[in-house]
Design a protein around this motif. Structure first.
Motif, PDB file in Angstrom:
ATOM      1  N   ASP A  44      97.960  -5.864-192.248  1.00  0.00           N
ATOM      2  CA  ASP A  44      97.254  -6.703-191.281  1.00  0.00           C
ATOM      3  C   ASP A  44      96.689  -5.922-190.097  1.00  0.00           C
ATOM      4  O   ASP A  44      95.907  -6.458-189.324  1.00  0.00           O
ATOM      5  N   PHE A  45      97.092  -4.682-189.960  1.00  0.00           N
ATOM      6  CA  PHE A  45      96.636  -3.867-188.840  1.00  0.00           C
ATOM      7  C   PHE A  45      95.983  -2.594-189.350  1.00  0.00           C
ATOM      8  O   PHE A  45      96.266  -2.128-190.449  1.00  0.00           O
ATOM      9  N   GLU A  46      95.122  -2.026-188.517  1.00  0.00           N
ATOM     10  CA  GLU A  46      94.507  -0.732-188.833  1.00  0.00           C
ATOM     11  C   GLU A  46      95.109   0.300-187.890  1.00  0.00           C
ATOM     12  O   GLU A  46      95.199   0.075-186.684  1.00  0.00           O
ATOM     13  N   TYR A  47      95.546   1.398-188.440  1.00  0.00           N
ATOM     14  CA  TYR A  47      96.202   2.442-187.674  1.00  0.00           C
ATOM     15  C   TYR A  47      95.372   3.718-187.702  1.00  0.00           C
ATOM     16  O   TYR A  47      94.685   3.996-188.676  1.00  0.00           O
ATOM     17  N   THR A  48      95.487   4.498-186.649  1.00  0.00           N
ATOM     18  CA  THR A  48      94.929   5.842-186.596  1.00  0.00           C
ATOM     19  C   THR A  48      96.099   6.788-186.377  1.00  0.00           C
ATOM     20  O   THR A  48      96.854   6.626-185.422  1.00  0.00           O
ATOM     21  N   VAL A  49      96.243   7.744-187.263  1.00  0.00           N
ATOM     22  CA  VAL A  49      97.331   8.717-187.155  1.00  0.00           C
ATOM     23  C   VAL A  49      96.713  10.071-186.841  1.00  0.00           C
ATOM     24  O   VAL A  49      95.834  10.540-187.551  1.00  0.00           O
ATOM     25  N   ILE A  50      97.175  10.680-185.767  1.00  0.00           N
ATOM     26  CA  ILE A  50      96.722  12.011-185.382  1.00  0.00           C
ATOM     27  C   ILE A  50      97.948  12.911-185.369  1.00  0.00           C
ATOM     28  O   ILE A  50      98.949  12.600-184.731  1.00  0.00           O
ATOM     29  N   ILE A  51      97.854  14.009-186.090  1.00  0.00           N
ATOM     30  CA  ILE A  51      98.985  14.922-186.210  1.00  0.00           C
ATOM     31  C   ILE A  51      98.584  16.287-185.678  1.00  0.00           C
ATOM     32  O   ILE A  51      97.541  16.821-186.043  1.00  0.00           O
ATOM     33  N   ASN A  52      99.417  16.833-184.822  1.00  0.00           N
ATOM     34  CA  ASN A  52      99.253  18.205-184.340  1.00  0.00           C
ATOM     35  C   ASN A  52     100.434  19.007-184.847  1.00  0.00           C
ATOM     36  O   ASN A  52     101.580  18.575-184.756  1.00  0.00           O
ATOM     37  N   TYR A  53     100.153  20.160-185.372  1.00  0.00           N
ATOM     38  CA  TYR A  53     101.199  21.029-185.902  1.00  0.00           C
ATOM     39  C   TYR A  53     100.910  22.416-185.362  1.00  0.00           C
ATOM     40  O   TYR A  53      99.948  23.059-185.769  1.00  0.00           O
ATOM     41  N   VAL A  54     101.697  22.850-184.386  1.00  0.00           N
ATOM     42  CA  VAL A  54     101.393  24.098-183.697  1.00  0.00           C
ATOM     43  C   VAL A  54     102.548  25.088-183.801  1.00  0.00           C
ATOM     44  O   VAL A  54     103.694  24.710-184.030  1.00  0.00           O
ATOM     45  N   GLU A  55     102.195  26.335-183.625  1.00  0.00           N
ATOM     46  CA  GLU A  55     103.169  27.418-183.569  1.00  0.00           C
ATOM     47  C   GLU A  55     103.027  28.066-182.200  1.00  0.00           C
ATOM     48  O   GLU A  55     101.918  28.331-181.750  1.00  0.00           O
ATOM     49  N   ILE A  56     104.159  28.287-181.547  1.00  0.00           N
ATOM     50  CA  ILE A  56     104.150  29.008-180.279  1.00  0.00           C
ATOM     51  C   ILE A  56     104.916  30.302-180.518  1.00  0.00           C
ATOM     52  O   ILE A  56     106.101  30.288-180.838  1.00  0.00           O
ATOM     53  N   TYR A  57     104.205  31.420-180.381  1.00  0.00           N
ATOM     54  CA  TYR A  57     104.795  32.726-180.647  1.00  0.00           C
ATOM     55  C   TYR A  57     104.221  33.721-179.653  1.00  0.00           C
ATOM     56  O   TYR A  57     103.000  33.810-179.488  1.00  0.00           O
ATOM     57  N   ASN A  58     105.086  34.447-178.961  1.00  0.00           N
ATOM     58  CA  ASN A  58     104.663  35.409-177.940  1.00  0.00           C
ATOM     59  C   ASN A  58     103.700  34.778-176.944  1.00  0.00           C
ATOM     60  O   ASN A  58     102.655  35.343-176.608  1.00  0.00           O
ATOM     61  N   GLU A  59     104.034  33.597-176.477  1.00  0.00           N
ATOM     62  CA  GLU A  59     103.248  32.853-175.494  1.00  0.00           C
ATOM     63  C   GLU A  59     101.837  32.513-175.965  1.00  0.00           C
ATOM     64  O   GLU A  59     100.954  32.219-175.172  1.00  0.00           O
ATOM     65  N   MET A  60     101.607  32.555-177.264  1.00  0.00           N
ATOM     66  CA  MET A  60     100.309  32.168-177.844  1.00  0.00           C
ATOM     67  C   MET A  60     100.533  30.890-178.652  1.00  0.00           C
ATOM     68  O   MET A  60     101.523  30.786-179.373  1.00  0.00           O
ATOM     69  N   ILE A  61      99.601  29.958-178.502  1.00  0.00           N
ATOM     70  CA  ILE A  61      99.681  28.696-179.246  1.00  0.00           C
ATOM     71  C   ILE A  61      98.634  28.737-180.355  1.00  0.00           C
ATOM     72  O   ILE A  61      97.467  29.051-180.109  1.00  0.00           O
ATOM     73  N   ARG A  62      99.074  28.434-181.563  1.00  0.00           N
ATOM     74  CA  ARG A  62      98.162  28.438-182.718  1.00  0.00           C
ATOM     75  C   ARG A  62      98.297  27.102-183.424  1.00  0.00           C
ATOM     76  O   ARG A  62      99.393  26.663-183.753  1.00  0.00           O
ATOM     77  N   ASP A  63      97.165  26.429-183.646  1.00  0.00           N
ATOM     78  CA  ASP A  63      97.138  25.172-184.380  1.00  0.00           C
ATOM     79  C   ASP A  63      97.212  25.491-185.866  1.00  0.00           C
ATOM     80  O   ASP A  63      96.296  26.090-186.419  1.00  0.00           O
ATOM     81  N   LEU A  64      98.275  25.101-186.505  1.00  0.00           N
ATOM     82  CA  LEU A  64      98.488  25.434-187.913  1.00  0.00           C
ATOM     83  C   LEU A  64      97.655  24.582-188.875  1.00  0.00           C
ATOM     84  O   LEU A  64      97.576  24.874-190.049  1.00  0.00           O
ATOM     85  N   LEU A  65      97.022  23.534-188.356  1.00  0.00           N
ATOM     86  CA  LEU A  65      96.173  22.693-189.199  1.00  0.00           C
ATOM     87  C   LEU A  65      94.707  23.112-189.152  1.00  0.00           C
ATOM     88  O   LEU A  65      93.886  22.578-189.870  1.00  0.00           O
ATOM     89  N   VAL A  66      94.377  24.075-188.274  1.00  0.00           N
ATOM     90  CA  VAL A  66      93.012  24.599-188.178  1.00  0.00           C
ATOM     91  C   VAL A  66      93.059  26.059-188.614  1.00  0.00           C
ATOM     92  O   VAL A  66      93.631  26.899-187.908  1.00  0.00           O
ATOM     93  N   PRO A  67      92.494  26.395-189.755  1.00  0.00           N
ATOM     94  CA  PRO A  67      92.619  27.752-190.294  1.00  0.00           C
ATOM     95  C   PRO A  67      92.108  28.854-189.373  1.00  0.00           C
ATOM     96  O   PRO A  67      92.585  29.974-189.421  1.00  0.00           O
ATOM     97  N   THR A  68      91.137  28.569-188.519  1.00  0.00           N
ATOM     98  CA  THR A  68      90.536  29.615-187.687  1.00  0.00           C
ATOM     99  C   THR A  68      91.187  29.753-186.329  1.00  0.00           C
ATOM    100  O   THR A  68      90.764  30.571-185.528  1.00  0.00           O
ATOM    101  N   SER A  69      92.222  28.982-186.035  1.00  0.00           N
ATOM    102  CA  SER A  69      92.825  29.055-184.691  1.00  0.00           C
ATOM    103  C   SER A  69      93.825  30.196-184.595  1.00  0.00           C
ATOM    104  O   SER A  69      94.329  30.715-185.563  1.00  0.00           O
TER     105      SER A  69
END
Length: 69
Positions: A44-69
């Protein structure tokens, strides 16, 4: 930050991905599968799901769902 792409997953894609491996699925995969099961159970409802999956290593943040990040 990169623009967020919104894709409609097929029925419980996370479950199919988890079951394709011989190792037990990670808790994040199980949680995502549960979210989509709950969404499918409530048509009965429409949902929007947004997922962020990140790695934090040596004070650098990398988005694991974006291949070029």
């Amino acid at each position: 930050m990169a623009p967020q792409a919104q894709a409609k997953p097929s029925r419980c894609s996370a479950t199919r991905i988890a079951m394709a491996s011989s190792t037990p699925p990670a808790s994040s995969v199980l949680a995502i599968a549960d979210i989509f099961k709950l969404i499918e159970a409530d048509p009965d409802f429409e949902y929007t799901v947004i997922i962020n999956y990140v790695e934090i290593y040596n004070e650098m943040i990398r988005d694991l769902l974006v291949p070029t990040s």
